[in-house]
Motif scaffolding. Structure first.
Motif, PDB file in Angstrom:
ATOM      1  N   GLY A   7       0.810  -1.208   0.000  1.00 55.67           N
ATOM      2  CA  GLY A   7       0.000   0.000   0.000  1.00 55.67           C
ATOM      3  C   GLY A   7       0.841   1.254   0.000  1.00 55.67           C
ATOM      4  O   GLY A   7       0.530   2.236  -0.690  1.00 55.67           O
ATOM      5  N   CYS A   8       1.948   1.252   0.759  1.00 57.55           N
ATOM      6  CA  CYS A   8       2.821   2.430   0.820  1.00 57.55           C
ATOM      7  C   CYS A   8       3.526   2.693  -0.504  1.00 57.55           C
ATOM      8  O   CYS A   8       3.911   3.827  -0.786  1.00 57.55           O
ATOM      9  N   LEU A   9       3.708   1.649  -1.311  1.00 54.25           N
ATOM     10  CA  LEU A   9       4.382   1.802  -2.601  1.00 54.25           C
ATOM     11  C   LEU A   9       3.403   2.045  -3.742  1.00 54.25           C
ATOM     12  O   LEU A   9       3.816   2.156  -4.895  1.00 54.25           O
ATOM     13  N   SER A  10       2.100   2.139  -3.417  1.00 47.56           N
ATOM     14  CA  SER A  10       1.068   2.293  -4.437  1.00 47.56           C
ATOM     15  C   SER A  10       0.364   3.638  -4.286  1.00 47.56           C
ATOM     16  O   SER A  10       0.131   4.111  -3.170  1.00 47.56           O
ATOM     17  N   SER A  11       0.030   4.235  -5.423  1.00 44.86           N
ATOM     18  CA  SER A  11      -0.780   5.453  -5.356  1.00 44.86           C
ATOM     19  C   SER A  11      -2.211   5.098  -4.975  1.00 44.86           C
ATOM     20  O   SER A  11      -2.922   5.897  -4.350  1.00 44.86           O
ATOM     21  N   ARG A  12      -2.631   3.880  -5.317  1.00 43.81           N
ATOM     22  CA  ARG A  12      -3.977   3.404  -4.991  1.00 43.81           C
ATOM     23  C   ARG A  12      -3.950   1.891  -4.938  1.00 43.81           C
ATOM     24  O   ARG A  12      -3.244   1.243  -5.731  1.00 43.81           O
ATOM     25  N   LEU A  13      -4.706   1.324  -3.997  1.00 38.66           N
ATOM     26  CA  LEU A  13      -4.757  -0.130  -3.863  1.00 38.66           C
ATOM     27  C   LEU A  13      -6.147  -0.535  -3.400  1.00 38.66           C
ATOM     28  O   LEU A  13      -6.728   0.104  -2.522  1.00 38.66           O
ATOM     29  N   VAL A  29      -5.075   4.586  -0.260  1.00 35.04           N
ATOM     30  CA  VAL A  29      -4.363   5.582  -1.060  1.00 35.04           C
ATOM     31  C   VAL A  29      -3.033   5.844  -0.376  1.00 35.04           C
ATOM     32  O   VAL A  29      -2.997   6.287   0.785  1.00 35.04           O
ATOM     33  N   ARG A  30      -1.945   5.503  -1.060  1.00 32.36           N
ATOM     34  CA  ARG A  30      -0.592   5.657  -0.527  1.00 32.36           C
ATOM     35  C   ARG A  30      -0.454   5.094   0.894  1.00 32.36           C
ATOM     36  O   ARG A  30       0.094   5.723   1.797  1.00 32.36           O
ATOM     37  N   GLY A  31      -0.979   3.906   1.060  1.00 32.53           N
ATOM     38  CA  GLY A  31      -0.821   3.180   2.302  1.00 32.53           C
ATOM     39  C   GLY A  31      -1.810   3.492   3.389  1.00 32.53           C
ATOM     40  O   GLY A  31      -1.780   2.879   4.457  1.00 32.53           O
ATOM     41  N   ASP A  55       3.211   3.806  -7.332  1.00 30.18           N
ATOM     42  CA  ASP A  55       3.325   5.246  -7.115  1.00 30.18           C
ATOM     43  C   ASP A  55       4.460   5.804  -7.980  1.00 30.18           C
ATOM     44  O   ASP A  55       5.630   5.491  -7.746  1.00 30.18           O
ATOM     45  N   ALA A  56       4.128   6.628  -8.949  1.00 25.32           N
ATOM     46  CA  ALA A  56       5.124   7.198  -9.866  1.00 25.32           C
ATOM     47  C   ALA A  56       6.088   8.136  -9.154  1.00 25.32           C
ATOM     48  O   ALA A  56       7.172   8.424  -9.670  1.00 25.32           O
ATOM     49  N   ASP A  57       5.724   8.612  -7.966  1.00 25.08           N
ATOM     50  CA  ASP A  57       6.623   9.479  -7.202  1.00 25.08           C
ATOM     51  C   ASP A  57       7.722   8.674  -6.514  1.00 25.08           C
ATOM     52  O   ASP A  57       8.710   9.245  -6.044  1.00 25.08           O
ATOM     53  N   ILE A  58       7.547   7.354  -6.415  1.00 19.79           N
ATOM     54  CA  ILE A  58       8.537   6.487  -5.777  1.00 19.79           C
ATOM     55  C   ILE A  58       9.373   5.743  -6.803  1.00 19.79           C
ATOM     56  O   ILE A  58      10.599   5.667  -6.704  1.00 19.79           O
TER      57      ILE A  58
END
Length: 269
Positions: A7-13, A29-31, A55-58
């Motif tokens: 979840g922390c590595l995803s923009s949405r899950l 959303v972001r974990g 997450d494209a920011d990661i």
């Protein structure tokens, strides 16, 4: 990978769980959970489905590699006997890529794959065993085979995670060396004045998979990929020593060929 980490590595899950005839859904959303665990209707089976967007920011790239996923899923299927894993790529319809992995012989099939061959469950060239051991709070599965090459290929895993050394691999090498030397001396395949065959010499031409599954694994090293559980070394050593020793005693012609190859290989090196 845990749900929290994913979840922390995803923009949405979206997590969907089917259990006891009920389907449950929760959004992240972001974990961070943005909806409660909600009953979403009846379920006919059981299991968990996770749908996520990296997450494209990661990540510098968020495009999945079918080949990399297939390699890892194949590895997991080898390490978990009878587990069936299917992977389908539907990014370019109407064409799609799809593979399915299931290996009833577990680590034996893994060794055959590493050697580029197909093995039957009773392949006499592959030595394999499994053992549970309460002293290390877990179980070990080992498969190995010597082949006509100077390359050594020993792969270790802890809880289905690739390792770069550790107590399970050291225990494996200790056990193989002990079994081979004991058999060679008993059968007088080594002269009294000959030194013991060391692990490096015995490893020439060896393909092996050493997999342990532990209640509480301890990982060390910069990449956390070195197994550190102290009890594992002695337990794996004993298991390998006993099972390989039994195989050598029960297959004298094959055992003589293995020892002969090791001895001559040692002389060449």
């Amino acid at each position: 990978m845990t749900l929290q980490l994913m979840g922390c590595l995803s923009s949405r899950l979206t997590a969907e769980v089917q259990r006891d005839g009920v389907r449950w859904v929760q959004e992240y959303v972001r974990g961070v959970a943005v909806t409660p665990l909600t009953e979403a209707g009846p379920a006919t089976g059981s299991g968990t489905t996770l749908t996520f967007w990296p997450d494209a920011d990661i990540f510098t790239t968020s495009e999945f590699s079918f080949g990399a996923l297939a390699d890892r899923f194949r590895e997991l299927a080898f390490l978990n006997r009878d587990l069936e894993i299917s992977l389908t790529d539907r990014r370019c319809p109407p064409e799609s890529l799809s593979v399915r992995f299931r290996f009833p012989s577990g680590a034996r099939d893994f060794v055959a794959f590493l050697d580029g061959r197909t093995a039957s469950p009773g392949d006499p060239g592959i030595i394999g065993f499994e053992r549970e051991d309460p002293q290390m709070a877990g179980a070990v599965e080992v498969a190995l085979r010597w082949r006509d090459t100077d390359e050594e290929r020993v792969q270790g895993f802890a809880n289905s995670r690739p390792t770069d050394g550790g107590t399970h691999e050291r225990g494996f090498r200790d056990g193989v060396a002990a079994a081979v030397n004991t058999y060679a001396r008993k059968r007088r395949l080594l002269a009294v004045t000959d030194p013991d065959l060391d692990a490096d010499r015995i490893g020439v031409g060896l393909t092996a998979v050493v997999s342990v599954k532990l209640d509480v694994p301890e990982f060390h090293g910069a990449m956390r990929d070195v197994l550190g559980n102290a009890a594992v070394r002695a337990c794996v050593d004993q298991a390998v020593r006993e099972h390989l020793g039994t195989w050598l005693e029960g297959h004298p012609e094959r055992a003589a060929a293995v020892i002969d190859r090791i001895i001559h290989g040692a002389h060449r090196h």
